[in-house]
Design an enzyme around this catalytic site. Structure first.
Site, PDB file in Angstrom:
ATOM      1  N   TYR A   9       1.661   0.919  13.989  1.00 18.76           N
ATOM      2  CA  TYR A   9       2.479   1.870  13.239  1.00 18.76           C
ATOM      3  C   TYR A   9       1.994   3.303  13.401  1.00 18.76           C
ATOM      4  O   TYR A   9       0.832   3.561  13.631  1.00 18.76           O
ATOM      5  CB  TYR A   9       2.574   1.494  11.761  1.00 18.76           C
ATOM      6  CG  TYR A   9       1.279   1.415  10.989  1.00 18.76           C
ATOM      7  CD1 TYR A   9       0.904   2.421  10.113  1.00 18.76           C
ATOM      8  CD2 TYR A   9       0.450   0.305  11.113  1.00 18.76           C
ATOM      9  CE1 TYR A   9      -0.274   2.329   9.371  1.00 18.76           C
ATOM     10  CE2 TYR A   9      -0.718   0.204  10.382  1.00 18.76           C
ATOM     11  CZ  TYR A   9      -1.074   1.221   9.516  1.00 18.76           C
ATOM     12  OH  TYR A   9      -2.237   1.136   8.789  1.00 18.76           O
ATOM     13  N   HIS A  57       0.816  -1.217   0.000  1.00 21.24           N
ATOM     14  CA  HIS A  57       0.000   0.000   0.000  1.00 21.24           C
ATOM     15  C   HIS A  57       0.849   1.267   0.000  1.00 21.24           C
ATOM     16  O   HIS A  57       1.967   1.280   0.502  1.00 21.24           O
ATOM     17  CB  HIS A  57      -0.885   0.044   1.255  1.00 21.24           C
ATOM     18  CG  HIS A  57      -1.787  -1.132   1.407  1.00 21.24           C
ATOM     19  ND1 HIS A  57      -2.132  -1.653   2.626  1.00 21.24           N
ATOM     20  CD2 HIS A  57      -2.434  -1.897   0.494  1.00 21.24           C
ATOM     21  CE1 HIS A  57      -2.942  -2.681   2.473  1.00 21.24           C
ATOM     22  NE2 HIS A  57      -3.129  -2.855   1.174  1.00 21.24           N
TER      23      HIS A  57
END
Length: 189
Positions: A131, A61
């Site tokens: 993240y 992504h």
């Protein structure tokens, strides 16, 4: 915190100083002061977390301009194979990738700057992945690359028959068919 430069400039592995004794362990997982000094100045604006089973592959992504993202990724529980692919046109490492195993045990983190596609596959029975991003998620800006792109030739280290994908990731285009929104010679920051 120790910083380890990878084969692609700007993609950095971070190794924390861990203090362990009979009670358990302690480490500083993030310090803006140290990160800005040792990696580069950045302001993270969003933290994300996912839990996935063995074989789940999320990616590859990226977000397009003007909503590009840098990410600082780590695993709290389990093991993943984390991959960053350079998609900056004109880069000397365009189309190359970095692969790092992240786990709750090794406590490594990977910094992925803007201009990279990112993905990971779960190697353990389960993994909790976390993240930080320096830009908010914008669904209208998302892009992707096929995880099994023959030109990228990423070794995901598990059998293809074990790979579990989202519907979205099943239809990502191959690398040569994406119109990369990133130019190595134009600052993304």
């Amino acid at each position: 915190m120790e910083t380890i430069q990878t084969e692609i400039n700007g993609v950095v592995v971070l190794k924390p100083r861990v203090f362990e004794d009979g009670r358990g362990y302690f480490f500083e997982s993030y310090s803006k002061r140290d990160f800005d000094k040792q990696v580069r100045e950045i302001t993270f604006v969003q933290d994300n977390e996912s839990r996935s089973a063995y074989g789940v592959l999320r990616g590859l992504h990226f977000q397009k301009w003007p909503f590009t993202q840098s990410k600082l990724v780590r695993v709290l529980k389990g093991r993943v194979l984390d991959v960053a692919v350079d998609i900056r046109k004109g880069s000397p490492t365009y189309g190359k990738h970095v692969v790092v195993e992240l786990s709750g045990e090794n406590r490594l983190q990977l910094f992925i700057p803007r201009g990279f596609a990112h993905g990971f596959v779960v190697l353990s029975e389960e993994a909790v992945f976390q993240y930080k991003c320096d830009e908010f998620y914008h669904p209208e800006s998302e892009g992707g690359i096929a995880w099994d792109d023959p030109d990228l030739a990423i070794d995901w280290r598990i059998p293809e028959s074990d790979i579990i994908l989202s519907q979205k990731d099943k239809v990502n285009p191959i690398f040569k068919d994406i119109d990369s929104p990133f130019d190595f010679n134009v600052s993304l920051y």
